[in-house]
Motif scaffolding. Structure first.
Motif, PDB file in Angstrom:
ATOM      1  N   UNK A 148      42.047  52.252  11.673  1.00 21.60           N
ATOM      2  CA  UNK A 148      40.653  52.333  12.105  1.00 21.60           C
ATOM      3  C   UNK A 148      39.814  51.249  11.438  1.00 21.60           C
ATOM      4  N   UNK A 149      40.061  51.010  10.149  1.00 20.39           N
ATOM      5  CA  UNK A 149      39.319  49.978   9.422  1.00 20.39           C
ATOM      6  C   UNK A 149      39.586  48.597  10.003  1.00 20.39           C
ATOM      7  N   UNK A 154      30.566  53.765  18.897  1.00 19.48           N
ATOM      8  CA  UNK A 154      31.377  54.189  20.044  1.00 19.48           C
ATOM      9  C   UNK A 154      32.863  54.045  19.755  1.00 19.48           C
ATOM     10  N   UNK A 155      33.224  52.964  19.070  1.00 18.33           N
ATOM     11  CA  UNK A 155      34.626  52.776  18.708  1.00 18.33           C
ATOM     12  C   UNK A 155      35.100  53.892  17.786  1.00 18.33           C
ATOM     13  N   UNK A 191      38.638  60.643  18.799  1.00 18.35           N
ATOM     14  CA  UNK A 191      39.176  61.345  19.968  1.00 18.35           C
ATOM     15  C   UNK A 191      40.639  60.965  20.163  1.00 18.35           C
ATOM     16  N   UNK A 192      40.927  59.681  20.058  1.00 21.65           N
ATOM     17  CA  UNK A 192      42.291  59.163  20.221  1.00 21.65           C
ATOM     18  C   UNK A 192      43.237  59.834  19.225  1.00 21.65           C
ATOM     19  N   UNK A 193      42.806  59.966  17.987  1.00 20.23           N
ATOM     20  CA  UNK A 193      43.649  60.569  16.951  1.00 20.23           C
ATOM     21  C   UNK A 193      43.910  62.036  17.250  1.00 20.23           C
ATOM     22  N   UNK A 194      42.872  62.744  17.701  1.00 18.30           N
ATOM     23  CA  UNK A 194      43.052  64.164  18.000  1.00 18.30           C
ATOM     24  C   UNK A 194      44.017  64.367  19.170  1.00 18.30           C
ATOM     25  N   UNK A 221      53.277  45.641  12.030  1.00 23.19           N
ATOM     26  CA  UNK A 221      53.629  44.397  12.727  1.00 23.19           C
ATOM     27  C   UNK A 221      52.722  44.162  13.930  1.00 23.19           C
ATOM     28  N   UNK A 222      52.470  45.204  14.708  1.00 26.22           N
ATOM     29  CA  UNK A 222      51.606  45.084  15.886  1.00 26.22           C
ATOM     30  C   UNK A 222      50.217  44.580  15.479  1.00 26.22           C
ATOM     31  N   UNK A 223      49.714  45.072  14.363  1.00 26.09           N
ATOM     32  CA  UNK A 223      48.387  44.639  13.911  1.00 26.09           C
ATOM     33  C   UNK A 223      48.412  43.207  13.383  1.00 26.09           C
ATOM     34  N   UNK A 224      49.508  42.824  12.730  1.00 28.62           N
ATOM     35  CA  UNK A 224      49.642  41.437  12.281  1.00 28.62           C
ATOM     36  C   UNK A 224      49.640  40.495  13.485  1.00 28.62           C
ATOM     37  N   UNK A 225      50.277  40.903  14.575  1.00 29.41           N
ATOM     38  CA  UNK A 225      50.317  40.064  15.771  1.00 29.41           C
ATOM     39  C   UNK A 225      48.920  39.886  16.364  1.00 29.41           C
TER      40      UNK A 225
END
Length: 243
Positions: A160-161, A178-179, A185-188, A205-209
């Motif tokens: 999230x950060x 809003x994010x 909501x997404x987490x729940x 890895x996805x976040x590094x990309x």
């Protein structure tokens, strides 16, 4: 349906319409009087006199406006224009999304669609305004994510950060709020679906990309990678729809 219920139902709907109209009138009154966040509202008696309705009717509408986050009632002090508060929106969206998992998960998928469109659509504008300081903040978050993944710790808060920092250059408080709403909501929804085995290293890895695409100011690639970020939960929701 009985004759009695046929008679009562229109009356009930009429009362709802009147109640909604009164709530709208109170909000208009707040704007007309130039009140801002933290300012005191007129008392119930004053509102009753101005609006031409009984105090009990006013009180019920005020309770609804409090639930909507429009006003804040401080017992013993009065009523005030409430600060920004998205908790009611979060709770409502999360409930509708989780409830939809009982049938085809369509509303949950719609929420994911909105969040995906929001992030992938605005990343180009965020990249245009990205400074070295912003990039340093993202890099620090990613390093913390790597350390947490290696230690086997959940990545949700760092995830999230990362997304908050990604759009911080836009300096848009409404967007960040809003994010945060969509993130909660997404987490729940994700938790309601059941997490199962999680590859923490793959998440990092996805976040590094995404980060690398931002560093290289490759807007189309950053947008594409952000869209792929939602593939996992999309697959789970499709499984719900197929079951």
């Amino acid at each position: 349906m009985s004759i009695e219920s046929q008679v009562v139902s229109p009356a009930r709907f009429s009362a709802q319409i009147r109640s909604h109209a009164l709530q709208t009138r109170i909000m208009d009154l707040i704007l007309e009087q130039g009140l801002d966040v933290g300012d005191a509202l007129p008392t119930e008696s004053e509102l009753s006199a101005v609006l031409g309705v009984g105090r009990n009717t006013v009180r019920e509408s005020l309770k609804v406006l409090q639930a909507l986050g429009v006003i804040e009632i401080r017992h013993g002090f009065g009523m005030f224009v409430a600060p920004n508060n998205f908790s009611a929106l979060t709770d409502g969206l999360a409930f509708r999304g989780r409830l939809s998992l009982r049938h085809r998960g369509e509303e949950a998928m719609e929420l994911i669609d909105v969040r995906q469109a929001l992030e992938s659509g605005l990343i180009g504008s965020a990249i245009d305004l990205m400074t070295e300081e912003h990039l340093d903040g993202l890099r620090t978050t990613m390093e913390l994510m790597d350390a947490a993944a290696e230690a086997g710790e959940p990545l949700a808060e760092l995830d999230a950060e990362f997304h908050r920092r990604l759009y911080a250059p836009l300096n848009n408080e409404l967007l960040i709020n809003l994010m945060d709403v969509f993130w909660k909501v997404y987490r729940q929804i994700h938790q309601a679906l059941g997490s199962g085995p999680v590859d923490l290293g793959d998440q990092a890895r996805v976040h590094w990309e995404i980060f690398q695409a931002v560093v290289h100011k490759d807007k189309p690639l950053a947008s594409e990678r952000l869209q792929r970020h939602f593939d996992g939960i999309r697959r789970k929701l499709k499984d719900v729809a197929a079951s």
